[in-house]
Design an enzyme around this catalytic site. Structure first.
Site, PDB file in Angstrom:
ATOM      1  N   ASP A  41       0.821  -1.217   0.000  1.00 13.19           N
ATOM      2  CA  ASP A  41       0.000   0.000   0.000  1.00 13.19           C
ATOM      3  C   ASP A  41       0.854   1.266   0.000  1.00 13.19           C
ATOM      4  O   ASP A  41       2.047   1.224   0.299  1.00 13.19           O
ATOM      5  CB  ASP A  41      -0.857   0.042   1.270  1.00 13.19           C
ATOM      6  N   LYS A  63      -3.994   3.402  -2.547  1.00 12.41           N
ATOM      7  CA  LYS A  63      -4.770   3.768  -1.371  1.00 12.41           C
ATOM      8  C   LYS A  63      -4.364   5.080  -0.730  1.00 12.41           C
ATOM      9  O   LYS A  63      -4.554   5.264   0.456  1.00 12.41           O
ATOM     10  CB  LYS A  63      -4.712   2.699  -0.264  1.00 12.41           C
ATOM     11  N   GLY A  94       0.701  -0.760   5.892  1.00 16.93           N
ATOM     12  CA  GLY A  94       1.251   0.161   6.878  1.00 16.93           C
ATOM     13  C   GLY A  94       0.734  -0.162   8.278  1.00 16.93           C
ATOM     14  O   GLY A  94      -0.403  -0.612   8.429  1.00 16.93           O
ATOM     15  N   GLY A  95       1.571   0.033   9.273  1.00 11.38           N
ATOM     16  CA  GLY A  95       1.138  -0.160  10.663  1.00 11.38           C
ATOM     17  C   GLY A  95       0.800  -1.599  10.948  1.00 11.38           C
ATOM     18  O   GLY A  95       1.565  -2.513  10.619  1.00 11.38           O
ATOM     19  N   ASP A  96      -0.354  -1.812  11.535  1.00 13.33           N
ATOM     20  CA  ASP A  96      -0.842  -3.145  11.870  1.00 13.33           C
ATOM     21  C   ASP A  96      -1.974  -3.498  10.899  1.00 13.33           C
ATOM     22  O   ASP A  96      -2.852  -2.673  10.661  1.00 13.33           O
ATOM     23  CB  ASP A  96      -1.365  -3.148  13.312  1.00 13.33           C
ATOM     24  N   THR A 124       1.272  -0.385  15.245  1.00 17.78           N
ATOM     25  CA  THR A 124       0.276   0.511  14.689  1.00 17.78           C
ATOM     26  C   THR A 124       0.718   1.972  14.875  1.00 17.78           C
ATOM     27  O   THR A 124       1.514   2.283  15.769  1.00 17.78           O
ATOM     28  CB  THR A 124      -1.111   0.247  15.311  1.00 17.78           C
ATOM     29  N   MET A 176      -6.653   8.894  10.152  1.00 14.66           N
ATOM     30  CA  MET A 176      -7.271   9.455   8.941  1.00 14.66           C
ATOM     31  C   MET A 176      -8.062  10.726   9.251  1.00 14.66           C
ATOM     32  O   MET A 176      -9.138  10.943   8.689  1.00 14.66           O
ATOM     33  CB  MET A 176      -8.203   8.410   8.287  1.00 14.66           C
ATOM     34  N   GLY A 205       4.908  10.014  11.491  1.00 16.71           N
ATOM     35  CA  GLY A 205       5.567   9.547  12.716  1.00 16.71           C
ATOM     36  C   GLY A 205       6.585   8.446  12.465  1.00 16.71           C
ATOM     37  O   GLY A 205       6.402   7.606  11.590  1.00 16.71           O
TER      38      GLY A 205
END
Ligand code: SAH
Length: 258
Positions: A41, A63, A94-96, A124, A176, A205
């Site tokens: 993504d 996305k 991305g993240g979790d 996350t 978001m 971050g």
């Protein structure tokens, strides 16, 4: 560390973490080296993509806001097809993958199609940003609860449980939320939080581009606008935001170029 090698015909739904590649899990790092195909993504950082074996075929699934390179349903079916071709498929998010990542939808399709899968959690954004910016998500003095919500606007509005969010002694993390920031702040005040309640917004971050803007529910929308932040951004609302000036460590290092 699990030494189980990636299996042919399997989809690995892998959390890429918030940006800093050193935050990948050991399992994720291993699978990135063993992938035949990578489906990733927009949120996956360049630093993480650098850890993928150069021999893997790369498919960008898009996305960014309002720009979905491939529709969600097509991604689901693409994963099934690639696995049925006998590939070791790494679906990198991305993240979790199970936190606002639509990972659940993708795995539902895999399960329904009888495709073997494994899910690898990731750090996350809330956890990564909290650590790297110096805003604890809970704290005995300030917040006994923490709630993650999506601030994605649907038809220009946000359907959230505002009375439940506008509570003291809890931290609210809004994913978001950049475009909805003025709405979020106004609604939280309308439902009882003081106008001077602490709030922060953090850009990109855990990367070198991390920037933190702190203020209050009343002041943050204007401050964020002036700062011209770039996506992705995370909003954190609650008293622990006041600790940031004491607990910040990463942005100093980033400025020093380390
Ligand atoms: N699955 C992801 C979230 C996907 S939703 C996770 O667990 O982190 C996308 C949103 O995540 C972005 O709009 C932003 O709010 C947040 N986000 C992801 N990475 C971020 C980062 N490095 N810095 C700030 N926010 C981030």
């Amino acid at each position: 560390m699990s030494q189980t090698p990636a299996q042919a015909g399997t989809v690995y739904l892998v959390g890429a973490g918030p940006g800093d590649a050193d935050l990948l899990t050991l399992r994720a790092a291993q699978l990135l080296l063993e992938a035949d195909v990578l489906v990733y993504d927009a949120l996956v950082s360049a630093a993480v993509l650098d850890r993928v074996t150069p021999t893997a075929e790369r498919i960008y699934a898009g996305k960014e806001r309002g720009n979905h390179a491939i529709a969600q349903e097509d991604i689901n079916h693409l994963l099934v097809r690639l696995a049925k071709e006998g590939k070791r498929v790494v679906r990198l998010k991305g993240g979790d993958p199970y936190t606002f990542g639509r990972g659940g939808e993708e795995v539902e399709t895999l399960a329904a199609s009888g495709v073997p899968f494994e899910v690898v959690p990731g750090v996350t954004a809330a956890a990564g940003v909290a650590a790297y910016t110096g805003i604890p998500l809970t704290h005995r003095k300030h917040a006994q609860a923490c709630v993650f919500v999506t601030g994605h606007l649907q038809d220009g509005t946000m359907n959230l449980d505002w009375p439940g969010l506008a509570r003291r002694r809890q931290t609210v993390v809004i994913y978001m939320g950049l475009h909805g920031l003025p709405t979020v702040c106004a609604k939280l005040i309308e439902h009882g939080l003081p106008a001077d309640w602490p709030a922060a917004i953090v850009q990109q971050g855990t990367t070198r581009n991390q920037r933190t803007v702190t203020g209050t529910l009343a002041s943050l929308p204007k401050l964020a606008d002036e700062a011209q932040l770039k996506a992705p951004t995370l909003i954190i609302v609650g008293e622990t935001v006041t600790l940031q000036s004491k607990l910040s460590w990463f942005e100093h290092q980033a400025w020093l170029g380390n």
